[in-house]
Design a protein around this motif. Sequence first.
Motif, PDB file in Angstrom:
ATOM      1  N   SER A 175      15.548  12.453 -59.695  1.00  0.00           N
ATOM      2  CA  SER A 175      16.738  11.700 -59.290  1.00  0.00           C
ATOM      3  C   SER A 175      16.801  11.507 -57.780  1.00  0.00           C
ATOM      4  O   SER A 175      17.362  10.517 -57.299  1.00  0.00           O
ATOM      5  CB  SER A 175      18.010  12.403 -59.784  1.00  0.00           C
ATOM      6  OG  SER A 175      18.114  13.707 -59.250  1.00  0.00           O
ATOM      7  N   GLY A 211      20.475  12.989 -55.780  1.00  0.00           N
ATOM      8  CA  GLY A 211      20.066  14.224 -56.431  1.00  0.00           C
ATOM      9  C   GLY A 211      21.174  15.246 -56.477  1.00  0.00           C
ATOM     10  O   GLY A 211      21.371  15.950 -57.476  1.00  0.00           O
ATOM     11  N   ALA A 245      23.724  14.141 -59.142  1.00  0.00           N
ATOM     12  CA  ALA A 245      23.226  14.193 -60.516  1.00  0.00           C
ATOM     13  C   ALA A 245      23.070  15.616 -61.029  1.00  0.00           C
ATOM     14  O   ALA A 245      23.265  15.876 -62.216  1.00  0.00           O
ATOM     15  CB  ALA A 245      21.885  13.460 -60.603  1.00  0.00           C
TER      16      ALA A 245
END
Length: 382
Positions: A62, A314, A317
């Motif tokens: 991500s 990141g 997520a």
Amino acid sequence: MTTKEKKSTAGLIRTRSYVMPTRRGFMAGAATTLGLGLAGGGAARAQTTKNLNYLGWEGYDSFLEGGTFTEEMALKLGKSYISNSDEIIAKLRIDSSQVDLCTPYFIHDDFLASQDLLEPLDLAKIPNFEKVDPIIRQYCEANMSEAGLWYSVPMTYGSICMMYNAKKAQKPTSWTDMLKEEYKGKIAITNDYPGNFFAWGRVAGVENPNRMTYKELDTVVDLLITLKKNHLRTIASSYGELINLLATEEVVMCQGWEPVSVWVGDDVDIRPAYPKEKSMGFIEGYSIGKGSSNIDAAHAAINNGLSLEGQLAGAEANTMPVVNIDAMPQVSDGNRALYDYDNIENYFTERATTVPMYPLESDGVHASWDDYQEAWERVLKG
């Protein structure tokens, strides 16, 4: 934390297990029996499709895909997610040229470089490396670089710390709190021998548990067998299993990782704690397989993973910390509360300690990588 920030991450590490190959198994090539495959074959790679083969933990990708980078570069990640860290070593050994991007276990980086399985990174093609907090660079340099060349660059970090249910247990201050009678049968550890040997090695008074003598290793094995027989509910095979145990309150104290406190959800109050003996710290990074035919695109993807947009993607997520100094002030309040970015040096000096790779061969006094593996098998069977 808000409900949004306390969400359970579907994917990353929920089935992550900690099985590492022995040196003998690696050198003998037994890993080829794993039958690992990556998206995209050799013929497709010869074409200018700009497909990149990614091999690593689900969720770590991500960071790479944050912002509009992949669209602008017309890149697509062909993803092969791993369930344990040995899969990366195995695939690199089978054909490192098929691995454009990977996330090796943090203590494996210089080992893989020494086996000529990773490309040395061209930092001029990763300008966002300069945005990585200098303290984080300092603490990962020994593992990620060799002879002045970097073979991996950091994108997140964490520690194998303690976790506890704030309504069912007192905040632990030592790993030995797991031995308290009131928590008997309500304790868990994960099948993570590096983290467990570090924790209980420190309990035994070992300064660097990755450099234990045979006698010290035997002492730690005995401590862990006592813990297992008399106090543990289970040794969780994955973080997914551990999260379920915490969510149902079958376990009120455990060994874990900071994001677990969020992944478990809102119904229980799970918090990280940092014992006085410290926890095993890790800094995770991106690497490129030796011989990749997409080296420039892989460098560009890594650079995006370290960018402001990539780092924030990141963090949002997966509730993991960022390493980019520009991203640190812009993370969510919940992320900032979990990771004290103003005291990163304190994190790596007082809370956690990064460790080196185990010795590949014994010097007759200190245990080797194989010895640690065999010692963990004794714990599991004890």
